[in-house]
Design an enzyme around this catalytic site. Sequence first.
Site, PDB file in Angstrom:
ATOM      1  N   HIS A   1      -1.585  43.516 -10.004  1.00 51.63           N
ATOM      2  CA  HIS A   1      -1.949  44.697 -11.000  1.00 51.63           C
ATOM      3  C   HIS A   1      -0.864  44.886 -11.897  1.00 51.63           C
ATOM      4  CE1 HIS A   1      -4.024  48.071 -12.726  1.00 51.63           C
ATOM      5  NE2 HIS A   1      -4.536  48.486 -11.742  1.00 51.63           N
TER       6      HIS A   1
ATOM      7  N   ARG B   1      -9.157  55.091 -14.147  1.00 49.87           N
ATOM      8  CA  ARG B   1      -7.856  55.360 -14.949  1.00 49.87           C
ATOM      9  C   ARG B   1      -7.617  53.977 -15.976  1.00 49.87           C
ATOM     10  NH1 ARG B   1      -7.623  58.591 -11.426  1.00 49.87           N
ATOM     11  NH2 ARG B   1      -8.492  57.050 -10.123  1.00 49.87           N
ATOM     12  N   THR B   2      -7.733  52.560 -15.275  1.00 50.96           N
ATOM     13  CA  THR B   2      -7.053  51.611 -15.796  1.00 50.96           C
ATOM     14  C   THR B   2      -8.000  51.408 -17.208  1.00 50.96           C
ATOM     15  OG1 THR B   2      -6.519  50.618 -13.934  1.00 50.96           O
ATOM     16  CG2 THR B   2      -6.656  49.118 -15.659  1.00 50.96           C
TER      17      THR B   2
ATOM     18  N   ARG C   1     -10.596  43.155 -15.309  1.00 50.24           N
ATOM     19  CA  ARG C   1     -10.452  43.257 -13.883  1.00 50.24           C
ATOM     20  C   ARG C   1     -11.277  42.701 -13.144  1.00 50.24           C
ATOM     21  NH1 ARG C   1      -9.669  49.052 -11.229  1.00 50.24           N
ATOM     22  NH2 ARG C   1      -7.725  48.571 -11.850  1.00 50.24           N
TER      23      ARG C   1
HETATM   24  C1  NCD Z   1      -5.712  50.879  -8.089  1.00 49.42           C
HETATM   25  C2  NCD Z   1      -6.012  49.625  -8.060  1.00 49.42           C
HETATM   26  O1  NCD Z   1      -7.340  49.620  -8.683  1.00 49.42           O
HETATM   27  O2  NCD Z   1      -5.766  48.589  -7.721  1.00 49.42           O
HETATM   28  N1  NCD Z   1      -6.163  51.854  -8.991  1.00 49.42           N
HETATM   29  C3  NCD Z   1      -5.545  51.892 -10.304  1.00 49.42           C
HETATM   30  O3  NCD Z   1      -5.698  50.964 -11.124  1.00 49.42           O
HETATM   31  N2  NCD Z   1      -4.901  53.149 -10.876  1.00 49.42           N
HETATM   32  C4  NCD Z   1      -5.311  51.596  -6.768  1.00 49.42           C
HETATM   33  C5  NCD Z   1      -6.372  51.672  -5.973  1.00 49.42           C
HETATM   34  O4  NCD Z   1      -7.801  51.495  -6.437  1.00 49.42           O
HETATM   35  O5  NCD Z   1      -6.222  52.154  -4.789  1.00 49.42           O
END
Ligand code: NCD
Length: 314
Positions: A129, A51-52, A101
């Site tokens: 985050h 997603r990100t 990231r």
């Molecule tokens: C989260 C993350 O990467 O911290 N996911 C995200 O970015 N939507 C949550 C997760 O990985 O559980």
Amino acid sequence: MRHLIDPLDFTRAETDRLLSLAERIIEDPAAYAHKCDGKILATLFYEPSTRTRLSFESAMMRLGGKVLGFASAESSSAAKGESVADTIRMISGYADIAAMRHFKEGAPYVASKYAEIPVINAGDGGHQHPTQTLTDMLTIRRSRGDISGVTIGLCGDLKFGRTVHSLIKSLVRYENVNFILISPEELRVPGYILQEVIGPSGHPCREVRTMEEVMSELDILYMTRVQRERFFNEEDYVRLKDSFILTPEKLAMGKKDLAVLHPLPRVNEIAPEVDRDPRAMYFRQARNGVFVRMALILTLLGIENGILEEDGTC
Ligand code: NCD
């Protein structure tokens, strides 16, 4: 030049204006379709993401810009031993803005110190985050009309869940927020969040061990995945992974206007049957992620003015 490394890098007023910009984009996306023509976003992902990373890329493309980057440390020169500082210095010549990231806490912060372009923290280890938090805040705002006055239950892995840490940091700045922390003993929220973030805010906060005992009080239920990759041993993960599973039976105890959020990915913690309940907001939440990231890119590139204060400290 401003970066977004920690949710507190933006004031509450700046955050509110950014969320309002995201709402304006939702109302009229065509008005923003060429705002980033000729601009390039770099996505530097040293850790897995669906997603990100893709919502950042979608955001830039929907603004008319282009994207480049890598999706794993193995496919970048990090595999040859290059430092984050060197990588970002170079990327500064290849792109106009970067989202990073990293599995190491603080890596995007280091990058921001060497960058000549705005750097966005897209998740650093078990730490923060902030763009997920913007997504969460927009979802809360759109589901209830307001963030203040919310009773929120944060459930699951509150120790390693960086989305939880960032969301709490941001929420304490709103009025009358009531925190209920639902986790097994081993996955309690870190002490610094309790003592340095929630404590000084004066907001009520309770720690409980089951979701059933608080379900009827909640306006927001924020579910999280047990963060397997941050555990030191597999046995502990196996023992704790199914601590909380939201089922239709448990959800039946919730308010009619409860909103269930989850940053996703989900593993086992929400039964698929819950998806049909109108209170399940997590897929809408993921969609909101594109709009807040569009708003963030426009803001950090200085294309939309009036969001950030002139004398910003970052
Ligand atoms: C989260 C993350 O990467 O911290 N996911 C995200 O970015 N939507 C949550 C997760 O990985 O559980």
